[in-house]
Design a protein around this motif. Sequence first.
Motif, PDB file in Angstrom:
ATOM      1  N   ARG A 118     -74.225  17.449 -33.838  1.00  0.00           N
ATOM      2  CA  ARG A 118     -72.964  16.737 -34.073  1.00  0.00           C
ATOM      3  C   ARG A 118     -72.715  15.660 -33.011  1.00  0.00           C
ATOM      4  NH1 ARG A 118     -69.910  17.608 -38.113  1.00  0.00           N
ATOM      5  NH2 ARG A 118     -70.281  19.394 -39.472  1.00  0.00           N
ATOM      6  N   PRO A 121     -75.235  12.303 -34.394  1.00  0.00           N
ATOM      7  CA  PRO A 121     -75.428  12.372 -35.855  1.00  0.00           C
ATOM      8  C   PRO A 121     -76.538  11.446 -36.342  1.00  0.00           C
ATOM      9  CG  PRO A 121     -73.318  11.345 -35.247  1.00  0.00           C
ATOM     10  CD  PRO A 121     -73.901  11.881 -33.991  1.00  0.00           C
ATOM     11  N   ASP A 142     -72.552  26.238 -40.203  1.00  0.00           N
ATOM     12  CA  ASP A 142     -72.065  24.863 -40.390  1.00  0.00           C
ATOM     13  C   ASP A 142     -73.035  24.134 -41.332  1.00  0.00           C
ATOM     14  OD1 ASP A 142     -71.077  22.320 -40.203  1.00  0.00           O
ATOM     15  OD2 ASP A 142     -71.251  22.152 -38.017  1.00  0.00           O
ATOM     16  N   ILE A 145     -74.298  20.361 -41.185  1.00  0.00           N
ATOM     17  CA  ILE A 145     -75.243  19.755 -40.223  1.00  0.00           C
ATOM     18  C   ILE A 145     -76.516  19.286 -40.916  1.00  0.00           C
ATOM     19  CG2 ILE A 145     -74.476  20.861 -38.084  1.00  0.00           C
ATOM     20  CD1 ILE A 145     -77.154  22.569 -38.414  1.00  0.00           C
TER      21      ILE A 145
END
Length: 328
Positions: A118, A121, A142, A145
């Motif tokens: 994150r 990116p 998550d 991702i």
Amino acid sequence: MTTTLPAKVIFDTDPGVDDAMALLFLHRHPAIELLGITTVHGNASIDTTTRNACYLAERFAIEVPIAQGAREPLALPKSAPPAMVHGDDGLGNVGQSFTPSREPDPRPAYRWIIDTVRAHPGEVTLVAVGPLTNLGLALKEDPAIAELVKAVVIMGGAFGVDGQGGNVTPAAEANIHGDPLAADLVFTAPWPVTAVGLDVTHRVLMRNADFARLRDQGGEDGEFMWAISRHYVDFYSQREAIDGCYVHDSSAVAYVIDPSLFTLRSGPVRAVCDGLAMGQTLQRPDDRDFPPGDWDGHPSQRVCVDVDAERLLALFLDTFIDAERSRD
Ligand code: BDR
Ligand code: CA
């Protein structure tokens, strides 16, 4: 003139003799910017693989964070580590007496992976060379991702190219067998995966003469690789009747540095999660038609089906020999 920026890499690993060599390869090659190391169960217990990662980082001045990962697979009991391959200490039983003072990051590996992806990116390449539990946990925690990772390159799988089977069962390669459910999550997620499996790593033979060259011309790295590889090479020499060993984890690193070394085949990939063939990897090639099946609706991924073995070996050896020369 355009200059290519180094690839930002997270190395997910279970050191492991060939993992240690792959880590040094990443550390020394100028095309790589190593962001961090995440550890996983596999070639030894998680305590040992993490200790080995800390030891390697400290001994070779690899100034990146280390995050400890999963102790066991997502849905299976942990099987006994392969001490006959990597030694009881995971590094060839050469009696590393040095106790690392480096401490891992307080976050678990999957969280460290999420936070790092994150923070960059679209830029991070995940190079995973052990069971894929940490990547599976990151995806579960998550799932978004997957869209933020640049690429995933794994050492794992055996795809039947020219009859290639597994190395821990007739069907399964060790890293996929170590956590088949995590592997299936990784293969079916919407991120670009390239599998560098036994189909190609069994074509790259590092001979004892190559290790001797590394020892003599590759400085401290080369001497270390010579020492830790003796037990590993003995295992391969006896089991496979070869004068050396196959290059598994460093072949995945070589793919990141120079993908032109490999021939690829595209198509969705699944891992068999239970039964006799647990850990087998199967690709449905994009250029073949089949009736509806379990591959439908999953992303097309890349599987390595051939390799220029001599050029790959030269890339590996020259990386260390050149690094040593530039220190002179
Ligand atoms: C893989 O299994 C491990 O023993 C090696 O480190 C490599 O990642 C090869 O099947
Ligand atoms: Ca490994």
